[in-house]
Enzyme design. Structure first.
Site, PDB file in Angstrom:
ATOM      1  N   ASN A  51      50.238 -47.348 -48.626  1.00 49.34           N
ATOM      2  CA  ASN A  51      49.773 -48.303 -49.635  1.00 49.34           C
ATOM      3  C   ASN A  51      50.591 -49.597 -49.634  1.00 49.34           C
ATOM      4  OD1 ASN A  51      48.071 -49.026 -51.714  1.00 49.34           O
ATOM      5  ND2 ASN A  51      49.208 -47.945 -53.310  1.00 49.34           N
ATOM      6  N   HIS A 100      45.632 -36.983 -64.133  1.00 52.45           N
ATOM      7  CA  HIS A 100      46.417 -38.068 -64.731  1.00 52.45           C
ATOM      8  C   HIS A 100      45.819 -38.505 -66.067  1.00 52.45           C
ATOM      9  CE1 HIS A 100      48.362 -39.930 -60.900  1.00 52.45           C
ATOM     10  NE2 HIS A 100      48.401 -38.624 -60.857  1.00 52.45           N
ATOM     11  N   ARG A 140      49.374 -34.780 -65.981  1.00 50.03           N
ATOM     12  CA  ARG A 140      50.492 -35.716 -66.011  1.00 50.03           C
ATOM     13  C   ARG A 140      50.205 -36.722 -67.107  1.00 50.03           C
ATOM     14  NH1 ARG A 140      52.017 -40.351 -61.498  1.00 50.03           N
ATOM     15  NH2 ARG A 140      50.817 -41.699 -62.871  1.00 50.03           N
ATOM     16  N   TYR A 186      54.240 -48.649 -65.567  1.00 51.26           N
ATOM     17  CA  TYR A 186      53.739 -47.808 -64.489  1.00 51.26           C
ATOM     18  C   TYR A 186      52.840 -46.697 -65.021  1.00 51.26           C
ATOM     19  CZ  TYR A 186      53.240 -44.027 -61.326  1.00 51.26           C
ATOM     20  OH  TYR A 186      52.659 -43.039 -60.590  1.00 51.26           O
ATOM     21  N   ASP A 203      55.968 -38.726 -64.740  1.00 51.04           N
ATOM     22  CA  ASP A 203      56.558 -39.471 -63.624  1.00 51.04           C
ATOM     23  C   ASP A 203      57.393 -40.629 -64.168  1.00 51.04           C
ATOM     24  OD1 ASP A 203      57.111 -40.764 -61.248  1.00 51.04           O
ATOM     25  OD2 ASP A 203      55.031 -40.799 -60.546  1.00 51.04           O
ATOM     26  N   HIS A 229      59.060 -42.596 -62.190  1.00 50.71           N
ATOM     27  CA  HIS A 229      58.903 -43.612 -61.132  1.00 50.71           C
ATOM     28  C   HIS A 229      60.212 -44.332 -60.822  1.00 50.71           C
ATOM     29  CE1 HIS A 229      56.041 -46.017 -58.637  1.00 50.71           C
ATOM     30  NE2 HIS A 229      55.428 -44.869 -58.659  1.00 50.71           N
ATOM     31  N   GLU A 284      59.325 -36.141 -62.801  1.00 49.85           N
ATOM     32  CA  GLU A 284      59.237 -36.606 -61.407  1.00 49.85           C
ATOM     33  C   GLU A 284      60.026 -37.886 -61.185  1.00 49.85           C
ATOM     34  OE1 GLU A 284      55.163 -37.016 -60.219  1.00 49.85           O
ATOM     35  OE2 GLU A 284      55.665 -38.529 -58.710  1.00 49.85           O
ATOM     36  N   GLU A 317      57.982 -38.197 -53.043  1.00 49.45           N
ATOM     37  CA  GLU A 317      56.754 -38.821 -52.532  1.00 49.45           C
ATOM     38  C   GLU A 317      57.061 -39.950 -51.551  1.00 49.45           C
ATOM     39  OE1 GLU A 317      55.025 -40.010 -56.319  1.00 49.45           O
ATOM     40  OE2 GLU A 317      55.482 -42.094 -55.849  1.00 49.45           O
ATOM     41  N   ARG A 337      57.846 -33.214 -53.011  1.00 53.74           N
ATOM     42  CA  ARG A 337      56.556 -33.921 -53.049  1.00 53.74           C
ATOM     43  C   ARG A 337      56.157 -34.600 -51.745  1.00 53.74           C
ATOM     44  NH1 ARG A 337      53.633 -35.094 -56.721  1.00 53.74           N
ATOM     45  NH2 ARG A 337      53.621 -37.366 -56.696  1.00 53.74           N
ATOM     46  N   HIS A 387      52.254 -35.045 -53.184  1.00 55.54           N
ATOM     47  CA  HIS A 387      51.752 -36.337 -53.630  1.00 55.54           C
ATOM     48  C   HIS A 387      50.248 -36.408 -53.336  1.00 55.54           C
ATOM     49  CE1 HIS A 387      52.452 -40.971 -53.120  1.00 55.54           C
ATOM     50  NE2 HIS A 387      52.214 -40.668 -54.378  1.00 55.54           N
ATOM     51  N   ASP A 412      45.805 -43.540 -53.169  1.00 55.79           N
ATOM     52  CA  ASP A 412      46.186 -44.275 -51.949  1.00 55.79           C
ATOM     53  C   ASP A 412      46.357 -43.349 -50.739  1.00 55.79           C
ATOM     54  OD1 ASP A 412      48.593 -44.663 -54.140  1.00 55.79           O
ATOM     55  OD2 ASP A 412      49.465 -44.039 -52.244  1.00 55.79           O
ATOM     56  N   GLU A 434      48.907 -32.675 -56.681  1.00 57.49           N
ATOM     57  CA  GLU A 434      48.446 -33.816 -57.483  1.00 57.49           C
ATOM     58  C   GLU A 434      47.000 -34.147 -57.135  1.00 57.49           C
ATOM     59  OE1 GLU A 434      50.716 -37.413 -56.874  1.00 57.49           O
ATOM     60  OE2 GLU A 434      49.775 -38.412 -58.579  1.00 57.49           O
ATOM     61  N   TRP A 477      60.525 -50.416 -59.124  1.00 61.65           N
ATOM     62  CA  TRP A 477      59.174 -50.282 -59.660  1.00 61.65           C
ATOM     63  C   TRP A 477      58.739 -48.890 -59.632  1.00 61.65           C
ATOM     64  CZ3 TRP A 477      54.663 -48.550 -57.236  1.00 61.65           C
ATOM     65  CH2 TRP A 477      53.554 -48.488 -58.105  1.00 61.65           C
TER      66      TRP A 477
HETATM   67  O1  LIG Z   1      53.045 -39.847 -58.513  1.00 62.10           O
HETATM   68  C1  LIG Z   1      52.286 -40.593 -57.942  1.00 62.10           C
HETATM   69  O2  LIG Z   1      51.101 -40.369 -57.732  1.00 62.10           O
HETATM   70  C2  LIG Z   1      52.862 -41.861 -57.411  1.00 62.10           C
HETATM   71  O3  LIG Z   1      54.004 -42.228 -58.099  1.00 62.10           O
HETATM   72  C3  LIG Z   1      51.879 -42.950 -57.160  1.00 62.10           C
HETATM   73  O4  LIG Z   1      51.218 -43.326 -58.322  1.00 62.10           O
HETATM   74  C4  LIG Z   1      52.587 -44.126 -56.482  1.00 62.10           C
HETATM   75  O5  LIG Z   1      52.949 -45.070 -57.404  1.00 62.10           O
HETATM   76  C5  LIG Z   1      51.705 -44.713 -55.465  1.00 62.10           C
HETATM   77  O6  LIG Z   1      51.381 -43.721 -54.551  1.00 62.10           O
HETATM   78  C6  LIG Z   1      52.317 -45.893 -54.759  1.00 62.10           C
HETATM   79  O7  LIG Z   1      51.485 -46.290 -53.721  1.00 62.10           O
HETATM   80 MG   LIG Z   2      55.030 -40.354 -58.443  1.00 61.57          MG
END
Ligand SMILES: O=C(O)[C@H](O)[C@@H](O)[C@H](O)[C@H](O)CO
Ligand SMILES: [Mg+2]
Length: 403
Positions: A37, A122, A147, A159, A211, A213, A237, A263, A284, A313, A317, A340, A403
Site C-alpha cells: 500500500n 472493524h 476491532r 487512525y 489497534d 498503530h 495491536e 503487520e 501478524r 493482517h 490493501d 483480520e 502514523w
Molecule cells: O491492522 C490493520 O489492518 C492495519 O493497521 C492497516 O489498517 C494498516 O494501516 C494498513 O494496512 C496500511 O496500509
Molecule cells: Mg494494524
C-alpha cells in the site's frame, strides 16, 4: 511443467492492487498478490525488471528452490519491496501446484486443522456511541470478534476511523500524504472508556480487539495494557513501533493484556526476538509482505514453539488473492489465532472472483484447486492505477510522529 510467462497486473477498482500472474506450458496458471500500500509501483518495477525474466523456463514445482533463488540470489535481502515480490511469486507457484494436483491449497499444506476460520471485523465511530452502533452491526452480521477504533475528543482525525458511519476506512486517502494530528494524552485518557462501554453493552463473550498503530512509548503502552485489563481484550495491536523488540519486555512485565505485532514485518528475523522472548501472543506478518507461504510457515512453526498464535493482517490493501491464500493457511496452521477481515468493495470482488465464503463470523476457503482466487483481466484493465499515499501524523506542536 515449465513457466512460460510472468506478468504484473495493476488495477485500481477503488484502490490499487498488484497481481503477479505466472503461466505454464501446460496451460495452468497461478496468481499472487504483490500489493504494498502506497508503494505499489516499487514492487511492480522489482517484479518486472528483476523477477519475471528470471522465472521463465523454471519448473514451477521447485517452489523452495525458486524462493531461495530470489531471496539469497538478490544479495540485498529482506525489506518490504523484495519480500512482497517474493511473496507474490510463492503464492502463484503454490496456486499452480494446487491446480496441477487438483487439490485446494490447505490440503497441500497438510490438511484441515479446523472446520472454519474465525475473523474479526472493524467497527469504527467518531464517538463511543457511533462505535457501539457499528459493533452492533457486526454482531448482527455474525462476527464473534470486532476491532474497535473511535475518534478522540479534541483530535480532528485519527487512525482507523472511517469518514462516515458504515463506510470502509481507507487510509491511503490522497495522492500525496495527508496530515493527521495525534495527542497521546488525549488518547490514553479516552480509549479505556470505549472498551468499558463495549463490555457493558455486549457482555463478556464478544472478542474485542484494538489497534494502537505504533503510537505509544513502552511505558505508555504498559499503562494502557494495565488499565484495560478489566475489559479482557483479545489483543492490543502494535502498541509501540517494533524496531526495538526488547521494549516489549517492559510492556509485558506490566500487563496481562495480550499483545499482537507484525503487520509491517517481512521476515522471520523481524519476529524472532519477540517470539523467543515470549513478549507477544499473536504474530501478524502475512503472506504477501513476508515472502509468501514458504516463508510464513517457518514463522508460524517458530511461533508455535513459544505459544504464539497467528493473527494475519487482512486489510483491504491486501487483495482477495492474499485473503484466499491466507484462509487456506489459516485452515491448516496448527497454531491459528484469528484472521483480520476488512470486506473488499463490490468492484474489487468482481475483479477477483473467489471460492472463499463468509458465514456466521467465520470464513471457509472453499474446495477449488489452488488458493481459489482468480482475476478477471479485462475488468481489471478498466481501472487504471491512481497514486495514493498513506497519511503522516504530527503531534499537536507539529512534531512528526508515527502514523
Ligand atoms: O491492522 C490493520 O489492518 C492495519 O493497521 C492497516 O489498517 C494498516 O494501516 C494498513 O494496512 C496500511 O496500509
Ligand atoms: Mg494494524
Amino acid at each position: 511443467m515449465k513457466i512460460v510467462d510472468a506478468r504484473v497486473i495493476v488495477t485500481c477498482p477503488g484502490r490499487n492492487l498488484v497481481t503477479l500472474k505466472i503461466e505454464t506450458d501446460e496451460g495452468i496458471y497461478g496468481i499472487g498478490d504483490a500489493t504494498l500500500n502506497g508503494r505499489e509501483l516499487a514492487v511492480v518495477a522489482y517484479l518486472e525488471e528483476h523477477v519475471a525474466p528470471a522465472l521463465i523456463g523454471r519448473d514451477p514445482s521447485s517452489i523452495e528452490d525458486i524462493w531461495q533463488f530470489f531471496y539469497r540470489g538478490a544479495y540485498w535481502r529482506r525489506g518490504p519491496v523484495t519480500m512482497s515480490a517474493i511473496g507474490a511469486v510463492d503464492m502463484a507457484l503454490w496456486d499452480i501446484m494446487g491446480k496441477a494436483a487438483g487439490m485446494p491449497l490447505y490440503k497441500l499444506l497438510g490438511g484441515k486443522s479446523r472446520e472454519r476460520v474465525m475473523v474479526y471485523g472493524h467497527a469504527t465511530g467518531h464517538d463511543i456511541e457511533g462505535c457501539l452502533e457499528e459493533v452492533q452491526r457486526h454482531v448482527d452480521l455474525g462476527y464473534r470478534a470486532v476491532r474497535v477504533q473511535c475518534g478522540i475528543p479534541g483530535i480532528a482525525s485519527t487512525y482507523g476511523v472511517a469518514k462516515k458511519a458504515g463506510e470502509r476506512y481507507e487510509p491511503a486517502d490522497s495522492s500525496l500524504p495527508s496530515e493527521n494530528v495525534w495527542s497521546t494524552s488525549k488518547y490514553l485518557n479516552h480509549v479505556p472508556k470505549l472498551f468499558q462501554a463495549v463490555r457493558e453493552r455486549f457482555g463478556d463473550d464478544l472478542h474485542i480487539l484494538h489497534d494502537v498503530h505504533h503510537r505509544l512509548t513502552p511505558i505508555e503502552a504498559a499503562r494502557l495494557g494495565k488499565e484495560v485489563e478489566p475489559y479482557h481484550l483479545f489483543w492490543l495491536e502494535d502498541c509501540v513501533p517494533a524496531e526495538n523488540q526488547s521494549a516489549f519486555g517492559l510492556i509485558r512485565q506490566h500487563t496481562t493484556t495480550p499483545l499482537a505485532v507484525g503487520e509491517v514485518f517481512n521476515s522471520i528475523h523481524d519476529c524472532r526476538e519477540l517470539i523467543e522472548s515470549q513478549s507477544i501472543d499473536y504474530i501478524r506478518a502475512t503472506l504477501t509482505h513476508a515472502g509468501g507461504i514458504t516463508h510464513v510457515r517457518r514463522i508460524a512453526a517458530l511461533a508455535e514453539l513459544y505459544h504464539v498464535r497467528t493473527g494475519f493482517h487482512g486489510p483491504t490493501d491486501l487483495s482477495p488473492v492474499c485473503m484466499g491464500a491466507a484462509l487456506h493457511f489459516d485452515t491448516w496452521v496448527p497454531n491459528f489465532g484469528i484472521q483480520e477481515h476488512m470486506p473488499h468493495s463490490e468492484e474489487i470482488e468482481e475483479v477477483f472472483p473467489h471460492a472463499y465464503r463468509f458465514e456466521d463470523g467465520h470464513f471457509t476457503p472453499g474446495e477449488a484447486p489452488g488458493h481459489g482466487v482468480d482475476i478477471d483481466e479485462a475488468l481489471a484493465a478498466k481501472y487504471p492505477y491512481k497514486r495514493a499515499s498513506l497519511p503522516v501524523n504530527r503531534l499537536e506542536d507539529g512534531t512528526l510522529w508515527h502514523w
